[in-house]
Structure formats: structure tokens, C-alpha cells
Design a protein around this motif. Structure first.
Motif, PDB file in Angstrom:
ATOM      1  N   GLY A 165      75.634 106.000  27.235  1.00 51.81           N
ATOM      2  CA  GLY A 165      75.421 104.614  26.853  1.00 51.81           C
ATOM      3  C   GLY A 165      73.955 104.420  26.514  1.00 51.81           C
ATOM      4  N   GLY A 166      73.666 103.553  25.630  1.00 56.96           N
ATOM      5  CA  GLY A 166      72.280 103.270  25.281  1.00 56.96           C
ATOM      6  C   GLY A 166      71.779 102.044  26.018  1.00 56.96           C
ATOM      7  N   PHE A 167      70.504 101.795  25.863  1.00 54.49           N
ATOM      8  CA  PHE A 167      69.929 100.592  26.442  1.00 54.49           C
ATOM      9  C   PHE A 167      70.216  99.428  25.518  1.00 54.49           C
ATOM     10  CE2 PHE A 167      67.111 103.851  28.286  1.00 54.49           C
ATOM     11  CZ  PHE A 167      67.276 103.542  29.626  1.00 54.49           C
ATOM     12  N   THR A 168      70.472  98.306  26.090  1.00 55.88           N
ATOM     13  CA  THR A 168      70.681  97.112  25.275  1.00 55.88           C
ATOM     14  C   THR A 168      69.329  96.545  24.902  1.00 55.88           C
ATOM     15  OG1 THR A 168      70.711  95.613  27.151  1.00 55.88           O
ATOM     16  CG2 THR A 168      72.826  96.603  26.513  1.00 55.88           C
ATOM     17  N   LEU A 169      69.334  95.708  23.924  1.00 51.61           N
ATOM     18  CA  LEU A 169      68.103  95.077  23.476  1.00 51.61           C
ATOM     19  C   LEU A 169      67.477  94.258  24.608  1.00 51.61           C
ATOM     20  CD1 LEU A 169      66.159  94.525  21.191  1.00 51.61           C
ATOM     21  CD2 LEU A 169      67.598  92.619  20.492  1.00 51.61           C
ATOM     22  N   ILE A 170      68.286  93.603  25.399  1.00 54.32           N
ATOM     23  CA  ILE A 170      67.789  92.797  26.526  1.00 54.32           C
ATOM     24  C   ILE A 170      67.065  93.691  27.529  1.00 54.32           C
ATOM     25  CG2 ILE A 170      68.488  91.348  28.475  1.00 54.32           C
ATOM     26  CD1 ILE A 170      68.874  89.859  25.954  1.00 54.32           C
ATOM     27  N   GLU A 171      67.640  94.838  27.851  1.00 53.07           N
ATOM     28  CA  GLU A 171      67.014  95.757  28.817  1.00 53.07           C
ATOM     29  C   GLU A 171      65.658  96.250  28.300  1.00 53.07           C
ATOM     30  OE1 GLU A 171      70.901  97.735  30.994  1.00 53.07           O
ATOM     31  OE2 GLU A 171      70.291  98.480  29.012  1.00 53.07           O
TER      32      GLU A 171
ATOM     33  N   MET B 295      63.703  94.720  26.178  1.00 52.33           N
ATOM     34  CA  MET B 295      62.769  93.584  26.188  1.00 52.33           C
ATOM     35  C   MET B 295      62.234  93.340  27.599  1.00 52.33           C
ATOM     36  SD  MET B 295      62.410  92.587  23.108  1.00 52.33           S
ATOM     37  CE  MET B 295      61.658  91.001  23.272  1.00 52.33           C
ATOM     38  N   VAL B 296      63.084  93.469  28.612  1.00 51.90           N
ATOM     39  CA  VAL B 296      62.647  93.274  29.998  1.00 51.90           C
ATOM     40  C   VAL B 296      61.590  94.326  30.360  1.00 51.90           C
ATOM     41  CG1 VAL B 296      63.391  93.417  32.408  1.00 51.90           C
ATOM     42  CG2 VAL B 296      64.730  92.104  30.768  1.00 51.90           C
ATOM     43  N   VAL B 297      61.827  95.584  29.984  1.00 50.70           N
ATOM     44  CA  VAL B 297      60.865  96.649  30.276  1.00 50.70           C
ATOM     45  C   VAL B 297      59.539  96.380  29.571  1.00 50.70           C
ATOM     46  CG1 VAL B 297      60.381  99.103  29.914  1.00 50.70           C
ATOM     47  CG2 VAL B 297      62.609  98.399  30.768  1.00 50.70           C
ATOM     48  N   ILE B 298      59.578  95.972  28.321  1.00 51.11           N
ATOM     49  CA  ILE B 298      58.353  95.682  27.572  1.00 51.11           C
ATOM     50  C   ILE B 298      57.586  94.538  28.213  1.00 51.11           C
ATOM     51  CG2 ILE B 298      57.493  94.806  25.357  1.00 51.11           C
ATOM     52  CD1 ILE B 298      59.710  96.531  24.031  1.00 51.11           C
ATOM     53  N   VAL B 299      58.280  93.499  28.645  1.00 54.59           N
ATOM     54  CA  VAL B 299      57.617  92.372  29.300  1.00 54.59           C
ATOM     55  C   VAL B 299      56.961  92.828  30.613  1.00 54.59           C
ATOM     56  CG1 VAL B 299      58.036  90.172  30.484  1.00 54.59           C
ATOM     57  CG2 VAL B 299      59.016  90.575  28.223  1.00 54.59           C
ATOM     58  N   ILE B 300      57.666  93.638  31.400  1.00 54.50           N
ATOM     59  CA  ILE B 300      57.103  94.130  32.664  1.00 54.50           C
ATOM     60  C   ILE B 300      55.848  94.961  32.400  1.00 54.50           C
ATOM     61  CG2 ILE B 300      57.505  95.703  34.601  1.00 54.50           C
ATOM     62  CD1 ILE B 300      60.421  94.710  34.593  1.00 54.50           C
ATOM     63  N   LEU B 301      55.898  95.852  31.408  1.00 54.50           N
ATOM     64  CA  LEU B 301      54.722  96.663  31.064  1.00 54.50           C
ATOM     65  C   LEU B 301      53.563  95.786  30.591  1.00 54.50           C
ATOM     66  CD1 LEU B 301      56.376  99.720  29.274  1.00 54.50           C
ATOM     67  CD2 LEU B 301      55.338  99.649  31.543  1.00 54.50           C
ATOM     68  N   GLY B 302      53.872  94.749  29.836  1.00 49.02           N
ATOM     69  CA  GLY B 302      52.834  93.823  29.378  1.00 49.02           C
ATOM     70  C   GLY B 302      52.166  93.094  30.525  1.00 49.02           C
ATOM     71  N   VAL B 303      52.959  92.654  31.496  1.00 42.97           N
ATOM     72  CA  VAL B 303      52.406  91.962  32.669  1.00 42.97           C
ATOM     73  C   VAL B 303      51.527  92.912  33.467  1.00 42.97           C
ATOM     74  CG1 VAL B 303      53.013  90.900  34.877  1.00 42.97           C
ATOM     75  CG2 VAL B 303      54.226  90.227  32.812  1.00 42.97           C
ATOM     76  N   LEU B 304      51.989  94.129  33.695  1.00 42.75           N
ATOM     77  CA  LEU B 304      51.188  95.117  34.437  1.00 42.75           C
ATOM     78  C   LEU B 304      49.879  95.428  33.715  1.00 42.75           C
ATOM     79  CD1 LEU B 304      53.923  97.618  35.670  1.00 42.75           C
ATOM     80  CD2 LEU B 304      52.575  96.032  37.049  1.00 42.75           C
ATOM     81  N   ALA B 305      49.945  95.601  32.399  1.00 47.75           N
ATOM     82  CA  ALA B 305      48.729  95.867  31.625  1.00 47.75           C
ATOM     83  C   ALA B 305      47.762  94.688  31.724  1.00 47.75           C
ATOM     84  CB  ALA B 305      49.080  96.148  30.171  1.00 47.75           C
ATOM     85  N   GLY B 306      48.277  93.483  31.696  1.00 49.72           N
ATOM     86  CA  GLY B 306      47.434  92.296  31.801  1.00 49.72           C
ATOM     87  C   GLY B 306      46.734  92.183  33.142  1.00 49.72           C
TER      88      GLY B 306
END
Length: 150
Positions: free
Chosen positions: A12-18, A20-31
Motif C-alpha cells: 500500500g502507498g501513503f495517502t496524500l493526507i499522511e 502532508m502530516v509528515v511534512i507539517v511535522i518536519l516543518g514544525v521541528l525545523a522551525g
């Protein structure tokens, strides 16, 4: 009768929502992390200046052991790599000098260390003028003085 050997792959692949959640988490950590890491280079330069000063102090003490006195302000730190030709001439100047690589290091910001002998805080004063290269200052621009180093 034909046997179907086709199996479901179960991949199974990752859904677009999953994603997006990972990208947001990485963005918050980088910030949160990047601003803290960005202040470290100046702290590292200050620590390096203190280490260089300790090394210069050791070389100056060796110079005094060999010659009976510290180089004068006029002779400067250059006396650690070349035998002085002015002022009180050293009697037992060590061939090869007192510093590795045969040159006086600059502070981490590329400025010359200030050397005063006799000093006002001891036998000699050794100063790095900090990031701005000017006397005084605060924070990363503050002077680093050998008599204030633990």
C-alpha cells in the motif's frame, strides 16, 4: 482448469493526507530547531578564541622560561615565531619558535590578537576583540580577555 497464481501484493502507498502530516511535522521541528542551531557558530568561535589564547599563554610562558622575560609589546606575539630584533633581545630563543606551523594565529574572526606586556591585569594582557574587531561590545562583539578566562 487454470490456476491463477496472481496474488495481491499487499503493498500500500501513503495517502496524500499522511504525506502532508509528515511534512507539517518536519516543518514544525525545523522551525524549532534551526533558530537554536543558528546561534551556535558564534559560541563556537568564542570557545575557539579562548582555546587559542590558552595556547598563546603556554607559548609565552615557555618563551619566558627560556629567556627570562616575556616579549615586550613592541616585539609582540611575532616574537614567538621569529627571534626579536628590537628591545630586549632573547638569550636562548628556541630554534623553530614557540608556536606550531611557525605563524601567529588570528582569532576566529580573522583579527590579530592584542598583546600588551607588561599588562595591567598580570604579566601580559591578551585580548581578542570579538566579532566586530573593536574594543568593548556585547554578546558576540564582546572582547575576550585572558584574565577573565577560567
Amino acid at each position: 482448469m487454470k490456476i491463477n497464481n496472481y496474488k495481491k501484493s499487499g503493498q500500500g502507498g501513503f495517502t496524500l493526507i499522511e504525506l502532508m502530516v509528515v511534512i507539517v511535522i518536519l516543518g514544525v521541528l525545523a522551525g524549532l530547531i534551526i533558530p537554536r542551531v543558528m546561534g551556535r557558530p558564534d559560541e563556537a568561535r568564542q570557545a575557539k578564541a579562548k582555546i587559542q589564547m590558552a595556547s598563546l599563554e603556554t607559548a609565552l610562558k615557555l618563551y619566558k622560561l627560556d629567556n627570562g622575560n616575556y616579549p615586550t609589546t613592541e616585539q609582540g606575539l611575532r616574537a614567538l615565531v621569529e627571534a626579536p630584533t628590537v628591545g630586549v633581545l632573547p638569550k636562548n630563543w628556541r630554534a623553530g619558535g614557540y608556536l606550531e606551523k611557525g605563524k601567529v594565529p588570528k582569532d576566529p574572526w580573522g583579527n590579530e590578537f592584542v598583546y600588551i606586556s607588561p599588562g595591567t591585569h598580570g604579566d601580559f594582557d591578551l585580548i581578542s576583540l570579538g566579532k566586530d574587531g573593536e574594543p568593548g561590545g556585547e554578546g558576540v562583539d564582546a572582547d575576550i580577555n585572558n584574565w577573565e578566562i577560567d
